[in-house]
Design an enzyme around this catalytic site. Structure first.
Site, PDB file in Angstrom:
ATOM      1  N   ASN A  49      48.815  26.498  -9.013  1.00  0.00           N
ATOM      2  CA  ASN A  49      49.367  27.483  -8.419  1.00  0.00           C
ATOM      3  C   ASN A  49      48.800  27.326  -6.982  1.00  0.00           C
ATOM      4  O   ASN A  49      47.701  27.001  -6.741  1.00  0.00           O
ATOM      5  CB  ASN A  49      48.859  28.962  -9.081  1.00  0.00           C
ATOM      6  CG  ASN A  49      49.455  30.252  -8.288  1.00  0.00           C
ATOM      7  OD1 ASN A  49      48.664  30.513  -7.272  1.00  0.00           O
ATOM      8  ND2 ASN A  49      50.214  30.588  -8.897  1.00  0.00           N
ATOM      9  N   ALA A  50      49.460  27.802  -6.044  1.00  0.00           N
ATOM     10  CA  ALA A  50      49.046  27.678  -4.567  1.00  0.00           C
ATOM     11  C   ALA A  50      47.843  28.484  -4.354  1.00  0.00           C
ATOM     12  O   ALA A  50      46.748  28.122  -3.494  1.00  0.00           O
ATOM     13  CB  ALA A  50      50.075  28.225  -3.633  1.00  0.00           C
ATOM     14  N   TYR A  52      45.378  28.387  -6.293  1.00  0.00           N
ATOM     15  CA  TYR A  52      44.339  27.735  -7.310  1.00  0.00           C
ATOM     16  C   TYR A  52      43.977  28.231  -8.557  1.00  0.00           C
ATOM     17  O   TYR A  52      44.300  27.828  -9.608  1.00  0.00           O
ATOM     18  CB  TYR A  52      43.329  27.425  -6.320  1.00  0.00           C
ATOM     19  CG  TYR A  52      43.359  26.044  -5.635  1.00  0.00           C
ATOM     20  CD1 TYR A  52      44.743  26.154  -4.832  1.00  0.00           C
ATOM     21  CD2 TYR A  52      42.534  25.200  -5.087  1.00  0.00           C
ATOM     22  CE1 TYR A  52      44.920  24.950  -4.005  1.00  0.00           C
ATOM     23  CE2 TYR A  52      42.693  24.399  -4.165  1.00  0.00           C
ATOM     24  CZ  TYR A  52      43.890  24.215  -3.491  1.00  0.00           C
ATOM     25  OH  TYR A  52      44.324  23.090  -2.614  1.00  0.00           O
ATOM     26  N   CYS A  57      45.383  25.081 -17.760  1.00  0.00           N
ATOM     27  CA  CYS A  57      45.386  23.867 -18.402  1.00  0.00           C
ATOM     28  C   CYS A  57      46.386  23.609 -19.268  1.00  0.00           C
ATOM     29  O   CYS A  57      46.775  24.623 -19.733  1.00  0.00           O
ATOM     30  CB  CYS A  57      43.857  23.515 -19.127  1.00  0.00           C
ATOM     31  SG  CYS A  57      42.523  23.316 -17.846  1.00  0.00           S
ATOM     32  N   GLU A  59      46.146  22.492 -22.579  1.00  0.00           N
ATOM     33  CA  GLU A  59      45.847  22.923 -23.965  1.00  0.00           C
ATOM     34  C   GLU A  59      45.935  24.481 -23.955  1.00  0.00           C
ATOM     35  O   GLU A  59      46.550  24.871 -25.144  1.00  0.00           O
ATOM     36  CB  GLU A  59      44.107  22.615 -23.910  1.00  0.00           C
ATOM     37  CG  GLU A  59      43.769  21.126 -23.683  1.00  0.00           C
ATOM     38  CD  GLU A  59      43.379  20.652 -22.393  1.00  0.00           C
ATOM     39  OE1 GLU A  59      43.902  21.199 -21.504  1.00  0.00           O
ATOM     40  OE2 GLU A  59      42.477  20.215 -22.454  1.00  0.00           O
ATOM     41  N   CYS A  95      38.353  20.719 -20.993  1.00  0.00           N
ATOM     42  CA  CYS A  95      37.382  21.233 -20.296  1.00  0.00           C
ATOM     43  C   CYS A  95      36.601  22.405 -21.113  1.00  0.00           C
ATOM     44  O   CYS A  95      36.983  22.717 -22.189  1.00  0.00           O
ATOM     45  CB  CYS A  95      37.882  22.033 -19.159  1.00  0.00           C
ATOM     46  SG  CYS A  95      38.801  23.455 -19.368  1.00  0.00           S
ATOM     47  N   CYS A  98      38.789  25.454 -22.273  1.00  0.00           N
ATOM     48  CA  CYS A  98      39.627  25.110 -23.306  1.00  0.00           C
ATOM     49  C   CYS A  98      39.236  24.867 -24.381  1.00  0.00           C
ATOM     50  O   CYS A  98      39.547  25.112 -25.705  1.00  0.00           O
ATOM     51  CB  CYS A  98      40.505  23.901 -23.081  1.00  0.00           C
ATOM     52  SG  CYS A  98      41.889  24.261 -21.587  1.00  0.00           S
TER      53      CYS A  98
HETATM   54  N1  THU Z   1      43.425  20.369 -16.716  1.00  0.00           N
HETATM   55  C1  THU Z   1      43.929  20.342 -17.829  1.00  0.00           C
HETATM   56  O1  THU Z   1      45.042  20.489 -18.132  1.00  0.00           O
HETATM   57  N2  THU Z   1      43.223  20.301 -19.150  1.00  0.00           N
HETATM   58  C2  THU Z   1      41.758  19.883 -18.861  1.00  0.00           C
HETATM   59  O2  THU Z   1      41.150  19.833 -20.018  1.00  0.00           O
HETATM   60  C3  THU Z   1      41.193  19.786 -17.827  1.00  0.00           C
HETATM   61  C4  THU Z   1      42.082  19.846 -16.578  1.00  0.00           C
HETATM   62  C5  THU Z   1      43.931  20.322 -15.518  1.00  0.00           C
HETATM   63  C6  THU Z   1      43.854  21.596 -14.701  1.00  0.00           C
HETATM   64  C7  THU Z   1      44.362  20.852 -13.437  1.00  0.00           C
HETATM   65  O3  THU Z   1      45.666  21.475 -13.147  1.00  0.00           O
HETATM   66  C8  THU Z   1      44.085  19.502 -13.363  1.00  0.00           C
HETATM   67  O4  THU Z   1      43.924  19.248 -14.717  1.00  0.00           O
HETATM   68  C9  THU Z   1      43.098  19.004 -12.649  1.00  0.00           C
HETATM   69  O5  THU Z   1      41.850  19.689 -12.813  1.00  0.00           O
END
Ligand code: THU
Length: 141
Positions: A49-50, A52, A57, A59, A95, A98
């Site tokens: 998103n613009a 941020y 994520c 997941e 992350c 998640c």
């Molecule tokens: N991202 C994920 O989709 N999953 C994760 O577990 C780590 C990060 C995405 C979030 C963001 O859109 C991009 O990866 C860079 O962080």
């Protein structure tokens, strides 16, 4: 351990959803595929998103899609992430946020986390390895 054919299907779906990633800000594309206990497989991609912080994520996008359809128990999840526009070049582990969301809907000892790598290089972990001694719904009973 996830059955070989099921695992291949989860990897295929995670890669397919990675192609739908909306990641114009990070340039990092992620796809995920969640296997629920009724055999349903639900995919998701990261969506940025613009502003941020509203981004999500892959997941969590996949998990909440499944929850919205009434699927509440996760058996396995596959994750495919690497810089957008390139083939998979690294193992992208989920992350911390998640991991906690997976925990909400999973049995830590039986849920498998498959981290997709370049062809034939995927890694499989028990969820418990990725978030040991986790806090979950049982703590609040
Ligand atoms: N991202 C994920 O989709 N999953 C994760 O577990 C780590 C990060 C995405 C979030 C963001 O859109 C991009 O990866 C860079 O962080």
């Amino acid at each position: 351990m996830t059955d070989g054919k099921v695992k291949e299907e989860l990897i295929r779906v995670a890669k397919e959803y990675r192609t739908r990633s909306y990641s114009p800000y990070s340039g990092y594309a992620v796809g995920a595929a969640v296997l629920f206990d009724d055999g349903s497989v639900v995919g998701g991609c990261n969506a940025e998103n613009a502003a941020y912080s509203p981004g999500i994520c892959a997941e969590r996008n996949a998990i909440y899609k499944g929850v919205s359809e009434g699927h509440l128990r996760i058996r396995a999840i596959a994750i495919a992430g690497s810089p957008a526009g390139e083939s998979i070049s690294q193992h992208a582990y989920p992350c911390g946020v998640c991991r906690q969301v997976i925990r909400e809907f999973a049995d830590p000892e039986t849920c498998d986390v498959i981290v997709v790598g370049s062809d034939g290089e995927s890694m499989e972990h028990s969820f418990d390895e990725l978030l040991p001694n986790s806090f979950g719904p049982d703590n609040l009973k």
